[in-house]
Design a protein around this motif. Structure first.
Motif, PDB file in Angstrom:
ATOM      1  N   LEU A  53     -17.212   4.009  20.204  1.00 31.57           N
ATOM      2  CA  LEU A  53     -16.836   2.757  19.536  1.00 31.57           C
ATOM      3  C   LEU A  53     -18.088   1.970  19.153  1.00 31.57           C
ATOM      4  N   LYS A  54     -19.076   1.972  20.062  1.00 29.40           N
ATOM      5  CA  LYS A  54     -20.334   1.274  19.793  1.00 29.40           C
ATOM      6  C   LYS A  54     -20.930   1.755  18.479  1.00 29.40           C
ATOM      7  N   GLU A  55     -20.962   3.094  18.321  1.00 30.77           N
ATOM      8  CA  GLU A  55     -21.558   3.674  17.098  1.00 30.77           C
ATOM      9  C   GLU A  55     -20.748   3.315  15.864  1.00 30.77           C
ATOM     10  N   SER A  56     -19.417   3.381  15.984  1.00 31.90           N
ATOM     11  CA  SER A  56     -18.642   3.097  14.766  1.00 31.90           C
ATOM     12  C   SER A  56     -18.688   1.610  14.408  1.00 31.90           C
ATOM     13  N   LEU A  57     -18.827   0.726  15.408  1.00 26.03           N
ATOM     14  CA  LEU A  57     -18.974  -0.705  15.089  1.00 26.03           C
ATOM     15  C   LEU A  57     -20.308  -0.924  14.379  1.00 26.03           C
ATOM     16  N   LYS A  58     -21.325  -0.255  14.895  1.00 32.40           N
ATOM     17  CA  LYS A  58     -22.673  -0.405  14.313  1.00 32.40           C
ATOM     18  C   LYS A  58     -22.673   0.065  12.854  1.00 32.40           C
ATOM     19  N   GLU A  59     -22.009   1.195  12.663  1.00 28.73           N
ATOM     20  CA  GLU A  59     -21.922   1.765  11.310  1.00 28.73           C
ATOM     21  C   GLU A  59     -21.289   0.778  10.318  1.00 28.73           C
ATOM     22  N   LYS A  60     -20.329  -0.014  10.812  1.00 34.92           N
ATOM     23  CA  LYS A  60     -19.655  -0.990   9.935  1.00 34.92           C
ATOM     24  C   LYS A  60     -20.375  -2.337   9.933  1.00 34.92           C
ATOM     25  N   GLY A  61     -21.533  -2.397  10.526  1.00 34.91           N
ATOM     26  CA  GLY A  61     -22.323  -3.633  10.497  1.00 34.91           C
ATOM     27  C   GLY A  61     -21.875  -4.686  11.500  1.00 34.91           C
ATOM     28  N   ILE A  62     -21.106  -4.263  12.539  1.00 33.39           N
ATOM     29  CA  ILE A  62     -20.669  -5.225  13.556  1.00 33.39           C
ATOM     30  C   ILE A  62     -21.592  -5.085  14.766  1.00 33.39           C
ATOM     31  N   ASP A  63     -22.350  -6.135  15.062  1.00 32.22           N
ATOM     32  CA  ASP A  63     -23.318  -5.997  16.160  1.00 32.22           C
ATOM     33  C   ASP A  63     -22.673  -6.312  17.510  1.00 32.22           C
ATOM     34  N   ARG A  64     -23.440  -6.085  18.550  1.00 29.86           N
ATOM     35  CA  ARG A  64     -22.960  -6.245  19.936  1.00 29.86           C
ATOM     36  C   ARG A  64     -22.477  -7.673  20.193  1.00 29.86           C
ATOM     37  N   ARG A  65     -23.193  -8.623  19.591  1.00 26.80           N
ATOM     38  CA  ARG A  65     -22.848 -10.028  19.802  1.00 26.80           C
ATOM     39  C   ARG A  65     -21.433 -10.322  19.277  1.00 26.80           C
ATOM     40  N   ASP A  66     -21.165  -9.810  18.061  1.00 25.87           N
ATOM     41  CA  ASP A  66     -19.825 -10.000  17.482  1.00 25.87           C
ATOM     42  C   ASP A  66     -18.767  -9.351  18.364  1.00 25.87           C
ATOM     43  N   PHE A  67     -19.101  -8.157  18.850  1.00 32.56           N
ATOM     44  CA  PHE A  67     -18.145  -7.427  19.681  1.00 32.56           C
ATOM     45  C   PHE A  67     -17.864  -8.200  20.971  1.00 32.56           C
ATOM     46  N   MET A  68     -18.913  -8.764  21.585  1.00 30.15           N
ATOM     47  CA  MET A  68     -18.705  -9.509  22.826  1.00 30.15           C
ATOM     48  C   MET A  68     -17.926 -10.799  22.559  1.00 30.15           C
ATOM     49  N   LYS A  69     -18.135 -11.371  21.377  1.00 33.37           N
ATOM     50  CA  LYS A  69     -17.357 -12.565  21.003  1.00 33.37           C
ATOM     51  C   LYS A  69     -15.872 -12.194  20.911  1.00 33.37           C
ATOM     52  N   TRP A  70     -15.642 -11.042  20.295  1.00 27.51           N
ATOM     53  CA  TRP A  70     -14.264 -10.545  20.182  1.00 27.51           C
ATOM     54  C   TRP A  70     -13.676 -10.314  21.577  1.00 27.51           C
ATOM     55  N   ALA A  71     -14.491  -9.701  22.475  1.00 29.76           N
ATOM     56  CA  ALA A  71     -13.998  -9.401  23.831  1.00 29.76           C
ATOM     57  C   ALA A  71     -13.693 -10.692  24.594  1.00 29.76           C
ATOM     58  N   THR A  72     -14.494 -11.738  24.363  1.00 27.18           N
ATOM     59  CA  THR A  72     -14.244 -13.022  25.027  1.00 27.18           C
ATOM     60  C   THR A  72     -12.889 -13.572  24.582  1.00 27.18           C
ATOM     61  N   ALA A  73     -12.638 -13.489  23.269  1.00 29.94           N
ATOM     62  CA  ALA A  73     -11.361 -13.991  22.743  1.00 29.94           C
ATOM     63  C   ALA A  73     -10.202 -13.150  23.274  1.00 29.94           C
ATOM     64  N   ALA A  74     -10.393 -11.826  23.325  1.00 37.23           N
ATOM     65  CA  ALA A  74      -9.327 -10.937  23.815  1.00 37.23           C
ATOM     66  C   ALA A  74      -9.038 -11.241  25.285  1.00 37.23           C
ATOM     67  N   CYS A  75     -10.087 -11.529  26.036  1.00 31.49           N
ATOM     68  CA  CYS A  75      -9.968 -11.850  27.456  1.00 31.49           C
ATOM     69  C   CYS A  75      -9.106 -13.112  27.629  1.00 31.49           C
ATOM     70  N   ALA A  76      -9.405 -14.132  26.845  1.00 34.56           N
ATOM     71  CA  ALA A  76      -8.641 -15.380  26.921  1.00 34.56           C
ATOM     72  C   ALA A  76      -7.197 -15.121  26.502  1.00 34.56           C
ATOM     73  N   MET A  77      -7.031 -14.303  25.456  1.00 34.97           N
ATOM     74  CA  MET A  77      -5.688 -14.022  24.955  1.00 34.97           C
ATOM     75  C   MET A  77      -4.829 -13.358  26.044  1.00 34.97           C
ATOM     76  N   LEU A  78      -5.463 -12.501  26.850  1.00 34.50           N
ATOM     77  CA  LEU A  78      -4.724 -11.814  27.910  1.00 34.50           C
ATOM     78  C   LEU A  78      -4.636 -12.664  29.182  1.00 34.50           C
ATOM     79  N   SER A  79      -5.009 -13.936  29.056  1.00 33.19           N
ATOM     80  CA  SER A  79      -4.956 -14.894  30.176  1.00 33.19           C
ATOM     81  C   SER A  79      -5.829 -14.471  31.356  1.00 33.19           C
ATOM     82  N   LEU A  80      -6.973 -13.876  31.050  1.00 36.32           N
ATOM     83  CA  LEU A  80      -7.914 -13.500  32.110  1.00 36.32           C
ATOM     84  C   LEU A  80      -9.088 -14.472  32.081  1.00 36.32           C
ATOM     85  N   PRO A  81      -9.717 -14.732  33.237  1.00 33.87           N
ATOM     86  CA  PRO A  81     -10.879 -15.618  33.232  1.00 33.87           C
ATOM     87  C   PRO A  81     -12.050 -14.986  32.468  1.00 33.87           C
TER      88      PRO A  81
END
Ligand code: FSX
Ligand code: SF4
Ligand code: F3S
Length: 407
Positions: A53-81
């Motif tokens: 997934l890391k490689e395919s995100l990179k290929e589409k120009g999505i960097d780690r920072r964007d991915f972690m931002k997405w993960a933070t939002a997903a975490c909140a969405m799933l009601s996790l701290p």
């Protein structure tokens, strides 16, 4: 392969339903340990794709920072701290360890489209690309006999361990012959039962599969029913016509992380996504409370972004997270676009939510929910079943004229 099989089998052994509602530190400590173990197990399974997934995100120009931002939002969405963010990111990266079979029944394919149709691929759609999708009629390249063979093979190879995702309602009239699929003309109802019997978990994606949807609207000529009704199995419903990409991917993420069923509401909808009414977090809510309404489309109130209740918004009766998470990578949602909520994530919404563009207001819908009517239901579910804060719509002056259902 045998090792993969054993690992998957042990992971899917349910250790009870996770209630997900506990603010206790001890609870989260234990949860962290459980989820760490689960991720460890997933990591031991062989990757199904050559490209990570890391490689395919990179290929589409999505960097780690964007991915972690997405993960933070997903975490909140799933009601996790927030401290669970790295775990959520890891679960997404390991999404290709879970075999998934996706069936289409009677529907418009809007649910798949909701996830896949964006101009720029979103992280959600890239994760969907990354999962181990063993069979999906509209995405796979095989067709005809070959496609049917692929399905049979996937069901055999991953027996008892695959996740079944189903889009569309299942027609039952005429012995199920209103829907036949593939070269052998297999009936939809038979295919649904066959696939359901060996699945580790079943998710109904969209209102059609969850509740029957438009196919089951009166007079329902094909006798369309939901996945749970057609199979008699426990099905987790992810309704919406269509559901947002967030709710589809979130459902997968939740199962990846926990390996168990999520906490559910009275209609088997995951509470993390469907515990609040659209109305509760709506951006026009201040106007509702102030009694500022659009009286007709295109009027001055519409230009001011007033509340859409009087032009038919069913947000007060509808449980979904659209007003919070929106669609298309958070771009917009029906109410932001200027058209009220149609109640698309509620059972039988075509028949019970009244005329599109007109308010339910004091209309009576005695056929729903044991004769209580939709207005009563909004309050009953909002305050009673799901223990939401007491902001029942009847408390608001503007619609205080709601009448109790007639005897
Ligand atoms: Fe139904 Fe999904 Fe509505 Fe369409 O397939 S929920 S008709 S958006 O696409 O099932
Ligand atoms: Fe928003 Fe509709 Fe509620 Fe108005 S009635 S606040 S537009 S959800
Ligand atoms: Fe459906 Fe209403 Fe959301 S129509 S998409 S539940 S705003």
């Amino acid at each position: 392969m045998e090792k993969r099989r054993e690992l998957l089998t042990s992971m899917f052994k349910s250790n009870g339903v996770n209630t997900g509602i506990n603010n206790d530190d001890k609870y989260y400590k234990q949860l962290k340990i459980d989820l760490d173990n689960r991720i460890e197990q997933l990591e031991k399974l062989p990757a199904m794709h050559d490209v990570s997934l890391k490689e395919s995100l990179k290929e589409k120009g999505i960097d780690r920072r964007d991915f972690m931002k997405w993960a933070t939002a997903a975490c909140a969405m799933l009601s996790l701290p927030g401290s669970f963010t790295p775990l959520v990111a890891k679960a997404a990266e390991l999404a290709d360890r879970l075999p998934i079979i996706w069936l289409h029944m009677a529907e418009c394919t809007g649910c798949s489209e909701s996830l896949l149709r964006s101009e720029n691929p979103s992280i959600d759609s890239l994760i969907f690309d990354h999962i181990s999708l063993e069979y999906h009629e509209t995405l796979m390249t095989a067709s005809g006999w070959q496609a049917e063979q692929n399905l049979e093979n996937a069901m055999e190879k991953y027996k008892g361990r695959y996740v079944l995702m189903v889009e569309g309602a299942i027609p039952m009239n005429n012995h199920g012959e209103f829907l036949t699929i593939g070269g052998h003309g297999k009936k939809g109802v038979d295919r649904a039962n066959e696939a359901a019997s060996d699945a580790a978990a079943i998710f109904a994606i969209g209102t059609c599969s969850s509740f029957g949807g438009v196919q089951a609207a009166s007079p329902n000529p094909t006798g369309a029913v939901s996945m749970s009704e057609a199979t008699g199995k426990t099905v987790i419903n992810v309704p919406g016509c269509p559901p947002s990409e967030k709710n589809i991917v979130g459902t997968l993420l939740h199962f990846l992380l926990y390996g168990t069923l999520p906490a559910l509401d009275a209609y088997n909808r995951p509470l993390w996504a469907y515990k609040r009414r659209v109305h509760d977090l709506c951006e026009r809510r201040g106007h509702f409370d102030a009694g500022e309404f659009v009286e007709q489309f295109g009027d001055d109130g519409a230009k001011e972004g007033y509340c859409l209740y009087k032009v038919g918004c069913k947000g007060p009766y509808t449980f979904n997270n659209c007003s919070k998470n929106k669609f298309n990578q958070g771009t917009s949602w029906p109410v932001q676009a200027g058209f009220g909520c149609m109640g698309c994530s509620e059972p039988d919404f075509w028949d019970t939510m009244g005329v599109v563009g007109e308010p339910l207001k004091d209309r009576l819908y005695q056929t729903t929910f044991g004769g209580l009517g939709a207005d009563a239901t909004a309050d009953k579910i909002g305050i009673g079943l799901l223990t939401l804060t007491a902001v029942g719509i009847a408390a608001h002056a503007t619609i205080a004229a709601i009448k109790p259902p007639k005897e």
